[in-house]
Design a protein around this motif. Structure first.
Motif, short mmCIF file in Angstrom:
data_model
loop_
_atom_site.label_atom_id
_atom_site.label_comp_id
_atom_site.label_asym_id
_atom_site.label_seq_id
_atom_site.Cartn_x
_atom_site.Cartn_y
_atom_site.Cartn_z
N GLU A 1 -36.83 66.28 30.88
CA GLU A 1 -37.79 65.25 30.48
C GLU A 1 -37.07 63.94 30.13
N GLU A 2 -35.87 64.05 29.55
CA GLU A 2 -35.11 62.83 29.25
C GLU A 2 -34.78 62.08 30.54
N VAL A 3 -34.39 62.82 31.59
CA VAL A 3 -34.13 62.19 32.89
C VAL A 3 -35.41 61.52 33.39
N ARG A 4 -36.54 62.23 33.31
CA ARG A 4 -37.80 61.67 33.78
C ARG A 4 -38.17 60.39 33.03
N GLN A 5 -37.98 60.40 31.71
CA GLN A 5 -38.33 59.22 30.91
C GLN A 5 -37.43 58.03 31.24
N ARG A 6 -36.15 58.30 31.48
CA ARG A 6 -35.24 57.21 31.87
C ARG A 6 -35.64 56.63 33.22
N ILE A 7 -36.00 57.50 34.15
CA ILE A 7 -36.39 57.03 35.48
C ILE A 7 -37.68 56.23 35.41
N LEU A 8 -38.62 56.66 34.58
CA LEU A 8 -39.86 55.89 34.42
C LEU A 8 -39.56 54.48 33.92
N GLN A 9 -38.69 54.36 32.92
CA GLN A 9 -38.32 53.04 32.41
C GLN A 9 -37.58 52.23 33.47
N LYS B 1 -38.93 48.66 34.51
CA LYS B 1 -38.17 47.52 34.00
C LYS B 1 -37.17 46.95 35.00
N VAL B 2 -36.61 47.80 35.86
CA VAL B 2 -35.61 47.33 36.81
C VAL B 2 -36.21 47.11 38.20
N LEU B 3 -36.98 48.08 38.68
CA LEU B 3 -37.56 47.97 40.02
C LEU B 3 -38.93 47.30 40.03
N ARG B 4 -39.45 46.97 38.84
CA ARG B 4 -40.69 46.19 38.70
C ARG B 4 -41.90 46.89 39.32
N VAL B 5 -41.93 48.18 39.16
CA VAL B 5 -43.10 48.94 39.61
C VAL B 5 -44.18 48.85 38.53
N PRO B 6 -45.38 48.40 38.87
CA PRO B 6 -46.44 48.31 37.85
C PRO B 6 -46.77 49.68 37.27
N LEU C 1 -30.48 56.05 51.84
CA LEU C 1 -30.44 54.66 51.40
C LEU C 1 -29.38 54.48 50.33
N LYS C 2 -28.86 53.27 50.21
CA LYS C 2 -27.91 52.98 49.14
C LYS C 2 -28.58 53.16 47.78
N LYS C 3 -29.84 52.75 47.69
CA LYS C 3 -30.58 52.89 46.44
C LYS C 3 -32.05 52.63 46.74
N LEU C 4 -32.89 53.01 45.80
CA LEU C 4 -34.31 52.70 45.91
C LEU C 4 -34.49 51.21 45.62
N PRO C 5 -35.10 50.45 46.53
CA PRO C 5 -35.22 49.01 46.31
C PRO C 5 -36.32 48.66 45.32
N GLU C 6 -36.40 47.40 44.96
CA GLU C 6 -37.48 46.93 44.10
C GLU C 6 -38.83 47.18 44.76
N TYR C 7 -39.86 47.20 43.94
CA TYR C 7 -41.19 47.64 44.37
C TYR C 7 -41.68 46.89 45.62
N GLN C 8 -41.63 45.58 45.63
CA GLN C 8 -42.13 44.84 46.78
C GLN C 8 -41.30 45.11 48.02
#
Length: 308
Positions: A42-50, A54-59, A153-160
């Protein structure tokens, strides 16, 4: 994204504060808006949600947690850890964009079981992105439910950029070189000891040949020429895909396949070929599988014993 870069990306991400609830530590989940036990997963899940917000700007409204697949009309009791959605203004519907599977830090995210789980959700939800994380490592694929595994992929990109498919592929995972013919004998146990493709009871006299055959299929630097063959037309040598393929007895084989886009009798479809250990620990039982896709599902048409 490599381990160090991923850990740096998460370093400054703060999870919700742990609080005592019902006699044990819990998080107040910002998406589900309920208290959930503060387990390592759950700690991993909560970090990924943030990280998503906050980083990938997913609403926030574009994220679901522990999403019950039956809500999407799927005959399943399974829940996807995290689903990211996007809104299509032309028709007024929300569509699944990506699925993220979160594991505890001590869980190997690259096992067949983990991949089978998350790619199964991807098949069901028809997403473009598949991500597996454990707080230390992450792996992200651009995915298509019909064409299967595409590229890391190198990483998951920002939301847009996710929506626009503006992505960076990971050049680190280039197809390795095949063994030279004179190297095969010295490396004939490679598919048992290093890649876990063949069973330990495989006849040693067959290993050199099977190693060469498997590399011919999976290390796809050389392509089969397009054109008309005796009983089919090869539209394209499609290379390697990561697929889950079932058979008539209810079994399934998950892994890397060499895929060919074929046309016959006016119909176009995929033919996929690979080699698997049949799962017998007591005897030599490896199989060559040949599968085709039908109505979006891949099905084994042939399981050929490689004993002889």
């Amino acid at each position: 994204m490599d381990a160090q870069e991923f850990k740096r990306a998460l370093k400054n991400i703060k999870t919700p504060r742990k609080v005592m609830h019902a006699g044990s530590l819990h998080y107040l989940d910002p998406i589900r808006e309920k208290y959930v036990p503060a387990t390592p997963e759950e700690e991993v899940r909560q970090r990924i949600l943030q990280y998503l917000m906050k980083v990938l700007r997913v609403p926030k409204q574009a994220i679901s947690v522990e999403y019950l697949l039956s809500k999407a009309g799927i005959d399943s009791k399974n829940r996807a850890d995290i689903v990211v959605w996007y809104y299509e203004p032309n028709d007024g519907y929300w569509y699944a964009l990506g699925v993220i599977e979160c594991k505890a830090p001590d869980v190997d995210i690259m096992t067949v079981d983990v991949k089978e789980q998350v790619f199964g959700y991807a098949d069901d939800l028809l997403v473009d992105y598949v991500v597996v994380v454990n707080g230390v490592y992450s792996c992200c694929w651009l995915y298509d439910d019909k064409e299967g595994y595409k590229k890391l992929l190198k990483k998951l990109p920002e939301y847009q950029k996710m929506i626009d498919k503006d992505v960076e592929f990971d050049d680190y995972y280039k197809t390795p070189e095949r063994f030279k013919f004179e190297e095969l004998e010295a490396n004939k146990y490679n598919l048992i000891n290093k890649r876990s493709i063949l069973g330990e009871k495989t006849n040693p006299d067959h290993l050199t040949f099977l190693t060469n055959l498997y590399d011919c299929l999976i290390l796809d630097k050389n392509k089969m020429p397009k054109g008309k063959y005796r009983c089919f037309e090869l539209v394209e040598d499609y290379g390697v895909r990561y697929l889950k393929v079932g058979n008539s007895s209810g079994g399934k084989y998950v892994g890397y396949y060499r895929s060919f886009k074929v046309r016959k009798n006016g119909q176009e479809f995929f033919m996929n070929i690979s080699i698997f250990d049949y799962g017998s620990e007591s005897k030599d039982h490896n199989i060559l599988t040949v599968s085709s896709d039908s109505k979006g599902k891949n099905h084994n048409s042939l399981q050929y014993s490689l004993k002889k």
